[in-house]
Design a protein around this motif. Structure first.
Motif, PDB file in Angstrom:
ATOM      1  N   GLY A 155       0.798  -1.219   0.000  1.00  0.00           N
ATOM      2  CA  GLY A 155       0.000   0.000   0.000  1.00  0.00           C
ATOM      3  C   GLY A 155       0.827   1.263   0.000  1.00  0.00           C
ATOM      4  N   ALA A 156       2.061   1.205   0.535  1.00  0.00           N
ATOM      5  CA  ALA A 156       2.908   2.395   0.593  1.00  0.00           C
ATOM      6  C   ALA A 156       3.356   2.845  -0.798  1.00  0.00           C
ATOM      7  CB  ALA A 156       4.123   2.128   1.473  1.00  0.00           C
ATOM      8  N   ALA A 157       3.315   1.937  -1.760  1.00  0.00           N
ATOM      9  CA  ALA A 157       3.788   2.271  -3.101  1.00  0.00           C
ATOM     10  C   ALA A 157       2.667   2.720  -4.039  1.00  0.00           C
ATOM     11  CB  ALA A 157       4.502   1.052  -3.701  1.00  0.00           C
ATOM     12  N   LEU A 158       1.447   2.802  -3.537  1.00  0.00           N
ATOM     13  CA  LEU A 158       0.308   3.102  -4.396  1.00  0.00           C
ATOM     14  C   LEU A 158       0.005   4.593  -4.449  1.00  0.00           C
ATOM     15  CD1 LEU A 158      -2.229   0.271  -3.448  1.00  0.00           C
ATOM     16  CD2 LEU A 158      -0.533   0.292  -5.286  1.00  0.00           C
ATOM     17  N   SER A 159      -0.427   5.038  -5.625  1.00  0.00           N
ATOM     18  CA  SER A 159      -0.918   6.402  -5.793  1.00  0.00           C
ATOM     19  C   SER A 159      -2.392   6.464  -5.409  1.00  0.00           C
ATOM     20  CB  SER A 159      -0.748   6.837  -7.247  1.00  0.00           C
ATOM     21  OG  SER A 159      -1.549   7.962  -7.541  1.00  0.00           O
ATOM     22  N   ALA A 160      -2.815   7.623  -4.925  1.00  0.00           N
ATOM     23  CA  ALA A 160      -4.225   7.806  -4.571  1.00  0.00           C
ATOM     24  C   ALA A 160      -5.141   7.636  -5.779  1.00  0.00           C
ATOM     25  CB  ALA A 160      -4.435   9.179  -3.953  1.00  0.00           C
ATOM     26  N   LEU A 161      -4.595   7.689  -6.991  1.00  0.00           N
ATOM     27  CA  LEU A 161      -5.408   7.523  -8.200  1.00  0.00           C
ATOM     28  C   LEU A 161      -6.039   6.135  -8.282  1.00  0.00           C
ATOM     29  CD1 LEU A 161      -3.146   9.303 -10.857  1.00  0.00           C
ATOM     30  CD2 LEU A 161      -5.256  10.168  -9.806  1.00  0.00           C
ATOM     31  N   TRP A 162      -5.423   5.156  -7.592  1.00  0.00           N
ATOM     32  CA  TRP A 162      -5.993   3.812  -7.624  1.00  0.00           C
ATOM     33  C   TRP A 162      -7.323   3.736  -6.866  1.00  0.00           C
ATOM     34  CZ3 TRP A 162      -4.663   0.713 -11.223  1.00  0.00           C
ATOM     35  CH2 TRP A 162      -3.362   0.724 -11.734  1.00  0.00           C
ATOM     36  N   ALA A 163      -7.690   4.784  -6.158  1.00  0.00           N
ATOM     37  CA  ALA A 163      -8.990   4.823  -5.490  1.00  0.00           C
ATOM     38  C   ALA A 163     -10.104   5.255  -6.435  1.00  0.00           C
ATOM     39  CB  ALA A 163      -8.941   5.762  -4.290  1.00  0.00           C
ATOM     40  N   LEU A 164      -9.768   5.674  -7.660  1.00  0.00           N
ATOM     41  CA  LEU A 164     -10.787   6.190  -8.579  1.00  0.00           C
ATOM     42  C   LEU A 164     -11.852   5.155  -8.958  1.00  0.00           C
ATOM     43  CD1 LEU A 164      -8.707   8.507 -10.958  1.00  0.00           C
ATOM     44  CD2 LEU A 164     -10.321   9.169  -9.149  1.00  0.00           C
ATOM     45  N   PRO A 165     -11.509   3.877  -9.236  1.00  0.00           N
ATOM     46  CA  PRO A 165     -12.586   2.914  -9.527  1.00  0.00           C
ATOM     47  C   PRO A 165     -13.577   2.772  -8.372  1.00  0.00           C
ATOM     48  CG  PRO A 165     -10.497   2.044 -10.275  1.00  0.00           C
ATOM     49  CD  PRO A 165     -10.181   3.281  -9.479  1.00  0.00           C
ATOM     50  N   PHE A 166     -13.061   2.789  -7.147  1.00  0.00           N
ATOM     51  CA  PHE A 166     -13.959   2.714  -5.990  1.00  0.00           C
ATOM     52  C   PHE A 166     -14.850   3.947  -5.934  1.00  0.00           C
ATOM     53  CE2 PHE A 166     -14.767   3.608  -1.453  1.00  0.00           C
ATOM     54  CZ  PHE A 166     -15.504   2.483  -1.150  1.00  0.00           C
ATOM     55  N   ALA A 167     -14.263   5.120  -6.142  1.00  0.00           N
ATOM     56  CA  ALA A 167     -15.056   6.355  -6.141  1.00  0.00           C
ATOM     57  C   ALA A 167     -16.081   6.334  -7.269  1.00  0.00           C
ATOM     58  CB  ALA A 167     -14.132   7.563  -6.282  1.00  0.00           C
ATOM     59  N   GLY A 168     -15.681   5.805  -8.437  1.00  0.00           N
ATOM     60  CA  GLY A 168     -16.617   5.714  -9.560  1.00  0.00           C
ATOM     61  C   GLY A 168     -17.784   4.793  -9.263  1.00  0.00           C
ATOM     62  N   LEU A 169     -17.503   3.678  -8.576  1.00  0.00           N
ATOM     63  CA  LEU A 169     -18.575   2.763  -8.193  1.00  0.00           C
ATOM     64  C   LEU A 169     -19.537   3.439  -7.229  1.00  0.00           C
ATOM     65  CD1 LEU A 169     -19.899  -0.031  -8.113  1.00  0.00           C
ATOM     66  CD2 LEU A 169     -18.220  -0.694  -6.379  1.00  0.00           C
ATOM     67  N   LEU A 170     -18.998   4.164  -6.247  1.00  0.00           N
ATOM     68  CA  LEU A 170     -19.869   4.860  -5.297  1.00  0.00           C
ATOM     69  C   LEU A 170     -20.727   5.904  -6.002  1.00  0.00           C
ATOM     70  CD1 LEU A 170     -17.690   5.478  -2.119  1.00  0.00           C
ATOM     71  CD2 LEU A 170     -19.051   3.499  -2.753  1.00  0.00           C
ATOM     72  N   LEU A 171     -20.136   6.643  -6.944  1.00  0.00           N
ATOM     73  CA  LEU A 171     -20.902   7.646  -7.685  1.00  0.00           C
ATOM     74  C   LEU A 171     -21.981   6.983  -8.537  1.00  0.00           C
ATOM     75  CD1 LEU A 171     -18.123  10.168  -8.745  1.00  0.00           C
ATOM     76  CD2 LEU A 171     -20.005  10.569  -7.149  1.00  0.00           C
ATOM     77  N   SER A 172     -21.676   5.822  -9.109  1.00  0.00           N
ATOM     78  CA  SER A 172     -22.694   5.109  -9.895  1.00  0.00           C
ATOM     79  C   SER A 172     -23.866   4.696  -9.026  1.00  0.00           C
ATOM     80  CB  SER A 172     -22.073   3.865 -10.557  1.00  0.00           C
ATOM     81  OG  SER A 172     -21.082   4.219 -11.482  1.00  0.00           O
ATOM     82  N   ILE A 173     -23.562   4.163  -7.832  1.00  0.00           N
ATOM     83  CA  ILE A 173     -24.625   3.763  -6.904  1.00  0.00           C
ATOM     84  C   ILE A 173     -25.448   4.974  -6.484  1.00  0.00           C
ATOM     85  CG2 ILE A 173     -25.056   2.827  -4.593  1.00  0.00           C
ATOM     86  CD1 ILE A 173     -22.567   1.057  -4.996  1.00  0.00           C
ATOM     87  N   ALA A 174     -24.774   6.123  -6.367  1.00  0.00           N
ATOM     88  CA  ALA A 174     -25.457   7.335  -5.913  1.00  0.00           C
ATOM     89  C   ALA A 174     -26.271   7.988  -7.020  1.00  0.00           C
ATOM     90  CB  ALA A 174     -24.433   8.334  -5.371  1.00  0.00           C
ATOM     91  N   LEU A 175     -25.710   8.062  -8.229  1.00  0.00           N
ATOM     92  CA  LEU A 175     -26.305   8.895  -9.275  1.00  0.00           C
ATOM     93  C   LEU A 175     -27.160   8.143 -10.284  1.00  0.00           C
ATOM     94  CD1 LEU A 175     -23.265  11.238 -10.059  1.00  0.00           C
ATOM     95  CD2 LEU A 175     -25.271  11.742  -8.654  1.00  0.00           C
ATOM     96  N   MET A 176     -26.785   6.908 -10.614  1.00  0.00           N
ATOM     97  CA  MET A 176     -27.505   6.209 -11.675  1.00  0.00           C
ATOM     98  C   MET A 176     -28.983   5.977 -11.354  1.00  0.00           C
ATOM     99  SD  MET A 176     -25.749   5.889 -14.363  1.00  0.00           S
ATOM    100  CE  MET A 176     -26.772   4.687 -15.226  1.00  0.00           C
ATOM    101  N   PRO A 177     -29.347   5.624 -10.101  1.00  0.00           N
ATOM    102  CA  PRO A 177     -30.784   5.480  -9.830  1.00  0.00           C
ATOM    103  C   PRO A 177     -31.560   6.774 -10.011  1.00  0.00           C
ATOM    104  CG  PRO A 177     -29.490   4.383  -8.140  1.00  0.00           C
ATOM    105  CD  PRO A 177     -28.526   5.184  -8.962  1.00  0.00           C
ATOM    106  N   LEU A 178     -30.863   7.932  -9.949  1.00  0.00           N
ATOM    107  CA  LEU A 178     -31.521   9.218 -10.171  1.00  0.00           C
ATOM    108  C   LEU A 178     -31.553   9.587 -11.644  1.00  0.00           C
ATOM    109  CD1 LEU A 178     -29.913  11.325  -7.278  1.00  0.00           C
ATOM    110  CD2 LEU A 178     -32.214  10.354  -7.331  1.00  0.00           C
TER     111      LEU A 178
END
Length: 470
Positions: free
Chosen positions: A28-51
């Motif tokens: 985990g120490a070698a990872l960029s914060a950019l690797w969190a983007l798929p998780f953030a995208g999934l959360l946004l899909s769960i939040a926005l797509m039903p709307l």
């Protein structure tokens, strides 16, 4: 009910049994914060797509979930190697997700076979009583078991009311979350702590005061709110009850025995210290955990076999809610792998600024920060692995935490369990209650609408708890 109708996710892990090359865990120490983007995208899909596109989401949410999972897996495997990627995916899916979804499926199936017949009048007093009962049951049967047992009687009791969304929002708050805080059986984070050595009695003793305070505040707010909305119902609406009041009775009683079997299987896996274990691809597969999962699957099959078909028909039982939870949480467990790895890296990871908040300049733990950070992350990450992250950040020694670090362990336990109620994805039963309520025609809030309820009702409650206990 034939095996072919079981949730397909329970069979999805079979390909993982194939031989694979040697692996190493992700650093985990070698990872960029950019690797969190798929998780953030999934959360946004769960939040926005039903709307934005409710019909598209309803029919294809599994494809969206799989797409975001692949958005992490494919580039990560290409850049970091197949071995480490597969290792962490197998660890997450086989050792965390699969037991998680097996337990949820067993509770969902067994509770769905208990048909509480008859109907009551959904008055503020009755609704408050059912919520209080579910809150007490949740620590014995698990939040999933209590939620699935009482959600349908509550739906029938209120099926003649126009203003009832708040009833099921508070049901999620109390029965699907806060009520499961007294024992390791109640909620997955506490079960993981139990497996790590946190005593059964410690949880009951230390979590009882905050659980009672949180429940008292929320039940009082609910009763006042339900009285307000009940007065707004017209006499004609209340008189047109689709399921008129009638005496209660219970069918499918064999499932109470099976529910006790689930409790015993979970307790066995935590109390039985066995040296028998298998090493496979760097994963430790222990006999108690394997036996627990086999027993839970057998109990699930027995429930399907022994429950009269009319009980499940009366409950409108189908696999839809558990399949929705299974698909979305499979993707959540995969896409949150790099997020958890970066958190586990502590001061050496991309989220070092977040981690630094839980320790003072003198090295002493900041318990109020443990409470809020474990809670806020549990609102959007699954609360079970989030609990483990902060448990390890606090030292990871159960004996030391139960005694010298009791306030820190309490802060982590309260944050992880209580604040799983903050969003639909904070705890799996939240989504299940939402799905069942919508099947019955209840207009549940959107992702952001639910967050508004949380901000208005839960955050002030947690602020009081933080002030009182830390």
């Amino acid at each position: 009910m034939p095996l072919s109708r079981l949730p397909r996710v329970l069979l999805a892990a079979l390909p993982a049994l194939l031989p694979l090359p040697a692996m190493a865990a992700i650093d985990g120490a070698a990872l960029s914060a950019l690797w969190a983007l798929p998780f953030a995208g999934l959360l946004l899909s769960i939040a926005l797509m039903p709307l934005l596109a409710p019909r598209v989401w309803h029919h294809h949410f599994g494809k969206f979930a799989a797409g975001w999972a692949l958005a992490f897996v494919l580039p990560f495997a290409a850049s970091h190697g197949l071995g480490s990627t597969v290792h962490d995916i197998l660890h997450s899916l086989l050792l965390e997700y699969l037991p998680f979804i097996i337990l949820l499926s067993a509770l969902f199936t067994v509770a769905g076979g208990i048909d509480i017949r008859g109907n009551l009048h959904g008055s503020p007093r009755l609704n408050s009583g059912l919520l209080a009962l579910g809150t007490l049951l949740a620590s014995i049967t698990g939040t999933t078991g209590a939620a699935m047992l009482l959600i349908r009687p509550l739906l029938r009791a209120n099926d003649n009311r126009r203003h009832k969304t708040h009833v099921f929002v508070f049901f999620i708050f109390l029965v699907a979350n806060i009520g499961g805080s007294l024992t390791p059986l109640g909620d997955p984070p506490l079960f993981l702590g139990f497996l790590k050595g946190v005593g059964f009695a410690w949880t009951l003793q230390h979590m009882l005061p905050p659980m009672l305070l949180a429940s008292a505040i929320l039940l009082s707010v609910f009763f006042a709110l339900d009285c307000y909305f009940y007065r707004r119902e017209s006499a004609d609406t209340l008189a047109r009850d689709p399921t008129p009041d009638s005496p209660l009775s219970i069918a499918g009683k064999i499932n109470f025995v099976l529910l006790a079997g689930i409790v015993l299987a979970v307790l066995m896996s935590g109390l039985w210290q066995s040296s028998v274990a298998w090493q496979w691809q760097g994963l430790d597969i222990t006999l108690p955990n394997l036996l627990r999962d086999v027993l839970l699957l057998l109990i699930l099959l027995l429930s399907l076999r022994l429950t009269p078909a009319e009980c499940r028909r009366a409950n409108a039982f189908d696999w839809g809610p558990i399949q929705e939870v299974a698909k979305l949480f499979a993707a959540i467990f995969v896409t949150m792998i790099p997020v958890l790895a970066m958190l586990k890296a502590g001061p050496h990871g991309a989220f070092a600024n977040v981690v630094s908040l839980v320790g003072g300049s003198d090295g002493a733990p900041v318990n109020i920060a443990y409470f809020w950070l474990s809670g806020l992350l549990s609102s959007f990450l699954d609360n079970a692995p989030t609990y483990l992250v902060f448990f390890n950040l606090a030292g990871g020694d159960a004996q030391q935490l139960m005694h010298g670090g009791a306030s820190t362990l309490l802060a982590i336990s309260m944050g992880s369990v209580f604040m799983g109620a903050n969003s639909y994805i904070g705890n799996a039963p939240n989504f299940m209650v939402k799905a069942v309520a919508e099947q019955y025609g209840v207009a549940m809030p959107s992702f952001f609408g639910y967050l508004a309820w949380s901000l208005a009702c839960l955050i002030p409650t947690f602020a009081i708890l933080g002030w009182v206990f830390f």
